[in-house]
Enzyme design. Structure first.
Site, PDB file in Angstrom:
ATOM      1  N   LYS A  68       0.829  -1.210   0.000  1.00  0.00           N
ATOM      2  CA  LYS A  68       0.000   0.000   0.000  1.00  0.00           C
ATOM      3  C   LYS A  68       0.865   1.262   0.000  1.00  0.00           C
ATOM      4  O   LYS A  68       0.508   2.275  -0.597  1.00  0.00           O
ATOM      5  CB  LYS A  68      -0.958  -0.021   1.192  1.00  0.00           C
ATOM      6  CG  LYS A  68      -2.055  -1.078   1.092  1.00  0.00           C
ATOM      7  CD  LYS A  68      -3.037  -0.944   2.255  1.00  0.00           C
ATOM      8  CE  LYS A  68      -4.181  -1.954   2.148  1.00  0.00           C
ATOM      9  NZ  LYS A  68      -3.745  -3.330   2.387  1.00  0.00           N
ATOM     10  N   GLU A 127      -3.556   6.768   8.487  1.00  0.00           N
ATOM     11  CA  GLU A 127      -4.452   7.584   7.664  1.00  0.00           C
ATOM     12  C   GLU A 127      -5.542   8.170   8.547  1.00  0.00           C
ATOM     13  O   GLU A 127      -5.867   7.617   9.604  1.00  0.00           O
ATOM     14  CB  GLU A 127      -5.153   6.726   6.603  1.00  0.00           C
ATOM     15  CG  GLU A 127      -4.320   6.354   5.423  1.00  0.00           C
ATOM     16  CD  GLU A 127      -5.115   5.536   4.409  1.00  0.00           C
ATOM     17  OE1 GLU A 127      -4.576   5.356   3.313  1.00  0.00           O
ATOM     18  OE2 GLU A 127      -6.242   5.078   4.709  1.00  0.00           O
ATOM     19  N   HIS A 151     -14.392  -6.865   7.131  1.00  0.00           N
ATOM     20  CA  HIS A 151     -13.674  -6.283   5.986  1.00  0.00           C
ATOM     21  C   HIS A 151     -13.638  -7.206   4.767  1.00  0.00           C
ATOM     22  O   HIS A 151     -12.857  -6.995   3.851  1.00  0.00           O
ATOM     23  CB  HIS A 151     -12.236  -5.889   6.376  1.00  0.00           C
ATOM     24  CG  HIS A 151     -12.175  -4.888   7.493  1.00  0.00           C
ATOM     25  ND1 HIS A 151     -12.464  -3.556   7.320  1.00  0.00           N
ATOM     26  CD2 HIS A 151     -11.875  -5.039   8.821  1.00  0.00           C
ATOM     27  CE1 HIS A 151     -12.342  -2.926   8.471  1.00  0.00           C
ATOM     28  NE2 HIS A 151     -11.985  -3.799   9.388  1.00  0.00           N
ATOM     29  N   ARG A 177      -5.333  -8.407 -10.141  1.00  0.00           N
ATOM     30  CA  ARG A 177      -5.863  -9.705 -10.582  1.00  0.00           C
ATOM     31  C   ARG A 177      -7.319  -9.542 -10.956  1.00  0.00           C
ATOM     32  O   ARG A 177      -7.892  -8.463 -10.804  1.00  0.00           O
ATOM     33  CB  ARG A 177      -5.743 -10.726  -9.437  1.00  0.00           C
ATOM     34  CG  ARG A 177      -6.389 -10.204  -8.146  1.00  0.00           C
ATOM     35  CD  ARG A 177      -6.478 -11.230  -7.053  1.00  0.00           C
ATOM     36  NE  ARG A 177      -6.761 -10.640  -5.761  1.00  0.00           N
ATOM     37  CZ  ARG A 177      -7.950 -10.218  -5.340  1.00  0.00           C
ATOM     38  NH1 ARG A 177      -8.990 -10.307  -6.153  1.00  0.00           N
ATOM     39  NH2 ARG A 177      -8.118  -9.697  -4.143  1.00  0.00           N
TER      40      ARG A 177
END
Length: 480
Positions: free
Chosen positions: A115, A199, A234, A291
């Site tokens: 990330k 974040e 999630h 993908r």
């Protein structure tokens, strides 16, 4: 490309093989000992056992899979999703062995697999990102400083992760140290990489992703969005296309941003750029999945495009046969992931035998399936049995068809997420389109499904009793 090895199992292996056969391409299945009689093995033209049941002794053995591909003179390897699909070393090894990896180049997988590296790569491409720090951090005092600068609550995230692992929401400064240690520990355990970053926490987001496709001639298109906000832990459970909340302007801006992300890493093939959409409809880059996605069928249905076919074509060097102007949205599609999980018991895996397993059929109903009646559910792999997809002219039509299809799906022997799918489709928040990633936490409780099931059973019993009494009134004339 005359022969493809599919380095996967279950419904995605069959999905890839179906398109390959349509294109006149022979297919090779690989399987573990426990999957010897699995449908994907029967479906392929050739099949080879590559090891024991645990995936690290079979489906994750990249060198063994490449060896089989070469022995059987396969031209390319399609990784599906999961297993080795986002393993840059495997993609590189496939290429070095003179085979075609049906996916992006290893460099793009490597960059977007982190990330932090992904944020660095797209920084110069005018991609909106959530406020925070874009480098790994271990210093708690520095983390506190950043937290106070961008404002609590904040989100600690694993750089190498996915699926919610190594992710912690920190509401206030005094909780930061303990939550940070937990996130680092979890990330190290799950990914072998404890790098975390910080974040600003977006409180009520929607999870919107954009499907992109790129060829080796510099062409990149986006195939619109998918809404993936109904999640548990999630992990996505219900997906749809298009989103009920995007305006044409936001859709265009998000699509163009996704194309820029793909160009930032010199992307090739099918990929998905994920964004968070806040309550004010501002969107922020989250990550890129390098993908084919589990939920790709909803995109196929609204665009009329076979994404696996495009993957194969661009992998063998062809130009994309479509431009952005050729693509339009038609109708609405909905997908429910049918997992062997018990929604009445915190979605824990439900292992057992599929005593009854009958799939719904009909216009507008598609089932990407990997199992058959009588099979056992292996404990070694992801517990997804199939994907139930419905398509209609409108969102309402797709939802109603999904409720009907769930009712026509017959499964005995294991618990599944079908009742949960029905709960979602009947809930006012989902039907109205006014929901976000907190849908499950906010509205779902196992007792609600139990109550609905009990009520349905009572109604069924009353109808049966009424019919019984009606039958008793019929005068049966004696036979001569």
């Amino acid at each position: 490309m005359k022969k493809i090895l599919v380095a996967n199992r279950g419904e995605i292996a069959i999905r890839v093989m179906t398109t390959a056969k349509k294109m006149g391409i022979k297919t090779v299945a690989v399987y573990s000992t426990i999957d010897r009689n699995a449908p994907h093995v029967q479906f392929a033209d050739e099949a080879v056992c590559i090891g024991e049941a645990p995936s690290n002794q079979s489906y994750l053995l990249g060198s063994k899979i490449i060896e089989v591909a070469k022995q059987l003179n396969a031209d390319g390897i399609h990784p599906g999703y999961g297993f080795l699909s986002e393993n840059a070393d495997f993609a590189e090894a496939v290429e070095k062995n003179g085979l075609i990896f049906i996916g992006p180049k290893s460099k793009a997988i490597k960059v977007m697999g982190s990330k932090l590296a992904a944020k660095e790569a797209v920084k110069a491409y005018d991609i909106p990102m959530v406020a925070g720090i874009d480098k790994a951090i271990t210093d708690v005092n520095k983390a506190k400083e950043i937290g106070n600068e961008i404002g609590f609550p904040i989100l600690i995230k694993a750089s190498a992760g996915g699926g919610g692992k190594g992710m912690r929401v920190v509401e206030k400064e005094e909780d930061l140290e303990s939550q940070m240690q937990r996130a680092i520990s979890e990330a190290t355990s799950a990914f072998g990489d404890g790098s975390v970053f910080i974040e600003k926490y977006v409180g009520s987001p929607r999870h919107i992703e954009i499907q992109v496709m790129a060829d080796s001639h510099g062409n990149v298109v986006h195939l619109f969005e998918r809404e993936c906000s109904v999640q548990r832990r999630h992990q996505k459970v219900v997906e749809e296309a298009p989103s009920s909340v995007l305006t044409p302007e936001i859709r265009k801006n998000m699509g163009e941003a996704a194309v820029r992300v793909a160009k930032a890493c010199d992307y090739l093939g099918a990929g998905t750029v994920e964004f968070l959409l806040d309550e004010n409809h501002n969107f922020y880059f989250l990550e890129m999945n390098t993908r084919l996605q589990v939920e790709h069928p909803v995109t196929e249905l609204i665009t009329g495009i076979d994404l696996v076919e495009l993957q194969i074509k661009v992998a063998r060097g062809e130009k994309l046969p479509i431009t952005q102007d050729d693509l339009t949205i038609k109708g609405h599609a909905l997908e429910l992931r049918v997992y062997a999980e018990d929604p009445l018991n915190d979605f824990l895996p439900s292992v057992g035998n599929l005593e009854t397993y009958q799939l719904p059929v009909g216009e507008g109903i598609r089932v990407d399936n990997g199992f058959e009646e009588g099979m056992d559910i292996p404990i070694y792999y992801d517990p997804m049995l199939a994907k139930l997809i419905t398509y209609g002219n409108t969102r309402e039509e797709a939802i109603e068809l999904m409720i009907k299809a769930i009712g026509d799906y017959e499964v005995k022997g294991v618990a599944t997420t079908l009742p949960f799918g029905k709960f979602v489709c009947e809930h006012e928040a989902f039907r109205s389109g006014n929901f976000n990633t907190h849908f499950v936490k906010k509205y779902y409780a196992a007792e609600k499904i139990e109550a609905a099931t009990t009520e349905e059973a009572k109604v069924a019993a009353m109808i049966a009793m009424k019919q019984y009494f009606e039958d008793q009134k019929i005068v049966r004339l004696p036979l001569n």
